[in-house]
Scaffold this motif. Sequence first.
Motif, PDB file in Angstrom:
ATOM      1  N   GLN A   1       0.728   4.141  -2.909  1.00 23.80           N
ATOM      2  CA  GLN A   1       0.521   5.559  -2.610  1.00 23.80           C
ATOM      3  C   GLN A   1       1.631   6.410  -3.239  1.00 23.80           C
ATOM      4  OE1 GLN A   1      -2.110   6.824  -0.601  1.00 23.80           O
ATOM      5  NE2 GLN A   1      -1.434   8.852  -1.241  1.00 23.80           N
ATOM      6  N   GLU A   2       2.860   5.898  -3.205  1.00 28.80           N
ATOM      7  CA  GLU A   2       4.009   6.651  -3.707  1.00 28.80           C
ATOM      8  C   GLU A   2       4.047   6.714  -5.229  1.00 28.80           C
ATOM      9  OE1 GLU A   2       8.911   6.265  -3.663  1.00 28.80           O
ATOM     10  OE2 GLU A   2       7.690   5.066  -2.284  1.00 28.80           O
TER      11      GLU A   2
ATOM     12  N   PRO B   1       1.654   4.168   4.086  1.00 27.48           N
ATOM     13  CA  PRO B   1       1.357   5.572   3.761  1.00 27.48           C
ATOM     14  C   PRO B   1       1.510   6.555   4.919  1.00 27.48           C
ATOM     15  CG  PRO B   1      -0.294   4.125   2.807  1.00 27.48           C
ATOM     16  CD  PRO B   1       0.542   3.274   3.716  1.00 27.48           C
TER      17      PRO B   1
ATOM     18  N   HIS C   1       5.634   5.640   6.290  1.00 26.56           N
ATOM     19  CA  HIS C   1       6.538   5.502   5.134  1.00 26.56           C
ATOM     20  C   HIS C   1       7.692   4.539   5.422  1.00 26.56           C
ATOM     21  CE1 HIS C   1       4.290   8.725   3.301  1.00 26.56           C
ATOM     22  NE2 HIS C   1       4.594   9.556   4.276  1.00 26.56           N
TER      23      HIS C   1
ATOM     24  N   LEU D   1      -7.287   3.985  -2.516  1.00 28.47           N
ATOM     25  CA  LEU D   1      -6.383   3.000  -1.941  1.00 28.47           C
ATOM     26  C   LEU D   1      -7.164   1.826  -1.349  1.00 28.47           C
ATOM     27  CD1 LEU D   1      -3.328   2.559  -1.477  1.00 28.47           C
ATOM     28  CD2 LEU D   1      -3.616   3.579   0.782  1.00 28.47           C
TER      29      LEU D   1
ATOM     30  N   ASN E   1       0.818  -1.221   0.000  1.00 30.05           N
ATOM     31  CA  ASN E   1       0.000   0.000   0.000  1.00 30.05           C
ATOM     32  C   ASN E   1       0.850   1.267   0.000  1.00 30.05           C
ATOM     33  OD1 ASN E   1      -2.730  -0.740  -0.201  1.00 30.05           O
ATOM     34  ND2 ASN E   1      -2.788  -1.398   1.934  1.00 30.05           N
TER      35      ASN E   1
ATOM     36  N   ILE F   1      -1.615   0.458   6.553  1.00 30.47           N
ATOM     37  CA  ILE F   1      -1.672   1.903   6.339  1.00 30.47           C
ATOM     38  C   ILE F   1      -0.758   2.623   7.333  1.00 30.47           C
ATOM     39  CG2 ILE F   1      -3.152   3.936   6.273  1.00 30.47           C
ATOM     40  CD1 ILE F   1      -3.587   1.960   3.990  1.00 30.47           C
TER      41      ILE F   1
ATOM     42  N   HIS G   1      -0.248   7.304  -6.737  1.00 26.75           N
ATOM     43  CA  HIS G   1      -0.899   8.494  -6.166  1.00 26.75           C
ATOM     44  C   HIS G   1      -2.422   8.366  -6.089  1.00 26.75           C
ATOM     45  CE1 HIS G   1       3.059  10.229  -6.623  1.00 26.75           C
ATOM     46  NE2 HIS G   1       3.022  10.033  -7.942  1.00 26.75           N
TER      47      HIS G   1
ATOM     48  N   LEU H   1      -4.200  11.260   3.911  1.00 19.68           N
ATOM     49  CA  LEU H   1      -3.029  10.499   3.476  1.00 19.68           C
ATOM     50  C   LEU H   1      -2.207  11.270   2.451  1.00 19.68           C
ATOM     51  CD1 LEU H   1      -4.515   6.891   3.178  1.00 19.68           C
ATOM     52  CD2 LEU H   1      -2.830   7.689   4.840  1.00 19.68           C
ATOM     53  N   ALA H   2      -2.871  11.984   1.570  1.00 22.75           N
ATOM     54  CA  ALA H   2      -2.151  12.771   0.572  1.00 22.75           C
ATOM     55  C   ALA H   2      -1.369  13.897   1.237  1.00 22.75           C
ATOM     56  CB  ALA H   2      -3.118  13.331  -0.461  1.00 22.75           C
TER      57      ALA H   2
ATOM     58  N   SER I   1       1.792  12.837   2.824  1.00 18.55           N
ATOM     59  CA  SER I   1       2.831  12.352   1.911  1.00 18.55           C
ATOM     60  C   SER I   1       3.503  13.461   1.108  1.00 18.55           C
ATOM     61  CB  SER I   1       2.222  11.321   0.944  1.00 18.55           C
ATOM     62  OG  SER I   1       1.721  10.200   1.649  1.00 18.55           O
TER      63      SER I   1
END
Length: 538
Positions: free
Chosen positions: A50-51, A305, A308, A60, A46, A301, A54, A464-465, A468
């Motif tokens: 996400q990386e 995300p 990291h 997700l 996951n 998660i 996106h 989450l965005a 990140s």
Amino acid sequence: MSSSSPSAPPRSTAVRPGRFTAGTLIAGCLAVCLAQIGIALPATLNGLFQEHLHPVGSQLTWISDAFLLPVTVLELTFGVFGDLFGRKRLLVGGALLLGAGETLAAAAPGVHQLWAGQALAGLGAAALFPTSLAMIAAEATDLARRTRSIALWASSLSAGGFLAPLLGGITGNYGSWRWAFVVVAGVAALSALVSLLLAGTSLAPEGRSLDIGGQVTIGVGAFALLYGVIQGPEDGWGSVPVVSAFLVAAVFIGLFVAAELRARSPLLRLSLFANRQFAVASVVAVVGMFSFLGTAYATSIRLGPIQHQSPLRTAFAFLLLNGLTPFLTPLTSRLLTRVAPRLLLAGGLTLIAAGDFVAAALPVGDRALPSLILPLGLVGVGFAFTVSSITTTAVTTAPPHLAGMASAATNLLRDFGFTLGPAVIGAVALSQAASRLDTSLATSHLAPGAEHAAHEVLAEGGPLALNSVPPNSTPGAATPYALDALGHGYALGYAVCGVAAAVAALLVLVMLPSAAKRAARPEPEGTLAAPAGGVPTR
């Protein structure tokens, strides 16, 4: 529901006795291991999704549930297909479908093709889960052997959960997440070949036919329910699409029950639930497995995300969750024959609950792997005790000629709980995180430009965005607030899983009869009965 005559198996139940039992066991265990690898694989990846892709908002969550949804919706139908047309064909075809889906996912340039690949792979897994269990149960020659075989099947399922994080961690850390899907596609090809060469042929077409009305209603109802749960945090719980989804789910699930009560050959014979053990095991399967996979999703998660951490460090956590079960198989097999099922179930669920409550108390800034050993180890041991006892309790209470239906129903309910895990925990955690983050930003002392940029990222991709974005970017000043909000959100997710497991444990203790009470009263019609000589009728 009446059992067939004890003198000979019915002609319509085509099983090659003895000769292919070992081959069928090998093929069935490999198939369910493959299917479980497919389910568990995205959890380790996951963070990389996400990386690299996106995803925003609930996208997700849909990566996991795109696989789980066809499994949940179609397992009953594939149980019927196996009974009608032969289970060996479904083992081969299901493995090939799963391999095709994994290949499509490996080549995905974006999240939408990844969803499509996951959905196709889930379609294959929907055939593998009930078919593998039904084949093994049908070829067992006595109750003790059936119990041991089901324990091996459950152990193989858990082995898939053990291998998936290793695969995801190694490929994600040293290569690409795409290679994980390529490897699974290769295992799928091997499983199809093994099933073709070794599996025996079995079917049970007596009284079985396709129930189109039942399949359509449960399909629409399940999809609408999951859509509402997953999209609630993003679209708003009071939004027209989400409210409409819940209304559609209620109507179509009600129509499913009505259709099954009237159907000449129902997809799910609701009278199975008249058996108290089967009914309670079914409810516990949903709640208990929701708790377990909700825990797994929250962990993926948290480590990916949110913190990291690398795929290998995430894999360590999932080895604690899934890796203990194969090693505990000898113990669980003995306990299934020596300890009351209600105590084994309740004990396993209590351990899951305890682990979740410990995990909920971990600070989000704690990145040390030793901190995870106690909570995730408790959940892993609890799952090992729970999964075998649920499956054995449910399947062995059904008459052998309904093994396909009972195993499909058991798998459906277990995987419905699995599907609800990411959906509900993602919804709860993201809703809590978004609310806390809004409050934090409103009372923060960020520069106006940074606060405005943070709100823009939050509106576009959610907490989450924002968590990140690069720390040296304009909205990067808000990442500590996002980290704190997500930590509280997923701590609440762990707590919800713990409460669910504790409620399931209490339900087992209160509702499942003890061995003495069960022996003191006659078994209800439809229970697995052994004729003279101790061999169950087939």
